[in-house]
Enzyme design. Structure first.
Site, PDB file in Angstrom:
ATOM      1  N   TYR A  63       0.826  -1.208   0.000  1.00 45.23           N
ATOM      2  CA  TYR A  63       0.000   0.000   0.000  1.00 45.23           C
ATOM      3  C   TYR A  63       0.861   1.261   0.000  1.00 45.23           C
ATOM      4  O   TYR A  63       0.567   2.222  -0.718  1.00 45.23           O
ATOM      5  CB  TYR A  63      -0.953   0.006   1.195  1.00 45.23           C
ATOM      6  CG  TYR A  63      -1.883  -1.179   1.242  1.00 45.23           C
ATOM      7  CD1 TYR A  63      -2.438  -1.712   0.072  1.00 45.23           C
ATOM      8  CD2 TYR A  63      -2.206  -1.800   2.446  1.00 45.23           C
ATOM      9  CE1 TYR A  63      -3.285  -2.811   0.113  1.00 45.23           C
ATOM     10  CE2 TYR A  63      -3.056  -2.895   2.491  1.00 45.23           C
ATOM     11  CZ  TYR A  63      -3.585  -3.400   1.322  1.00 45.23           C
ATOM     12  OH  TYR A  63      -4.420  -4.479   1.369  1.00 45.23           O
ATOM     13  N   ARG A  64       1.916   1.269   0.767  1.00 43.68           N
ATOM     14  CA  ARG A  64       2.807   2.440   0.800  1.00 43.68           C
ATOM     15  C   ARG A  64       3.481   2.631  -0.561  1.00 43.68           C
ATOM     16  O   ARG A  64       3.589   3.760  -1.056  1.00 43.68           O
ATOM     17  CB  ARG A  64       3.851   2.304   1.898  1.00 43.68           C
ATOM     18  CG  ARG A  64       3.279   2.394   3.295  1.00 43.68           C
ATOM     19  CD  ARG A  64       2.531   3.693   3.513  1.00 43.68           C
ATOM     20  NE  ARG A  64       2.312   3.915   4.939  1.00 43.68           N
ATOM     21  CZ  ARG A  64       1.309   4.600   5.427  1.00 43.68           C
ATOM     22  NH1 ARG A  64       0.421   5.140   4.629  1.00 43.68           N
ATOM     23  NH2 ARG A  64       1.177   4.761   6.721  1.00 43.68           N
TER      24      ARG A  64
END
Length: 195
Positions: free
Chosen positions: A158-159
């Protein structure tokens, strides 16, 4: 369809609601295994997953091996007022950041409801490929998701994909674990090519 022999994934397909229903036991087994949930969780979640497939804007992507075995699955739909997750997040975000911030994120979003890859196939680009394919062409302004707090491969994904904190250490009604709500604008950035 993309061949990716190093990942074990030979193709990605968009499931219809009927295909999703027919593969539900296999998809739920991946979910339970990837999330390390106790036995019996699949039976509890099955009705909810089937209900999700009826929502506006629902779409589902699957990663399959050469034999058609499901390696990973991702699905979501257009988030709306009145849906349980929407109301939980609206309440928490309004309380912590105010009505304006809640409206900014929740006015027009796609809820990335589930994304799971078999543990033995994680770390091989399948999660990112599922995410990209699922969100390709989604007309919403934002995408939002919730994930348990703590470091994991999912967090790194996600990052890397540009998701930012929307609400941290939030407890959903009925679940003692802290969750993070993450989000980003759509469309996704193009994949970065190695130098």
């Amino acid at each position: 369809m993309t061949a990716m022999s190093s990942s074990g994934c030979s193709r990605y397909v968009q499931f219809s609601a009927d295909e999703f229903r027919s593969r539900l036991p296999e998809a739920l087994a991946i979910y339970v295994n990837a999330m390390r949930y106790p036995e019996g969780t699949a039976e509890q979640r099955a009705p909810m997953w089937l209900t999700h497939a009826l929502r506006e804007g629902w779409r589902c992507m699957a990663a399959l091996d050469d034999n058609g075995v499901l390696l990973g699955i991702a699905y979501g739909y257009k988030g709306r007022a009145g849906q349980w997750w929407h109301e939980q997040v609206r309440h928490g975000l309004t309380r912590r950041a105010g009505t304006e911030e809640a409206e900014r994120w929740l006015a027009d979003y796609f809820e990335l409801t589930e994304i799971h890859v078999r543990p033995e196939n994680q770390g091989k680009q399948i999660g990112e490929d599922l995410l990209r394919r699922l969100l390709d062409g989604v007309p919403s302004a934002n995408v939002l998701l919730s994930t348990p707090e703590g470091t994991s491969r999912a967090w790194k994904l996600y990052r890397r994909m540009g998701f930012v904190d929307v609400l941290r250490d939030y407890q959903f009604t009925g679940d003692p674990r802290p969750f993070a709500i993450l989000g980003r604008s759509l469309p996704l950035d193009p994949p970065q090519r190695p130098a």
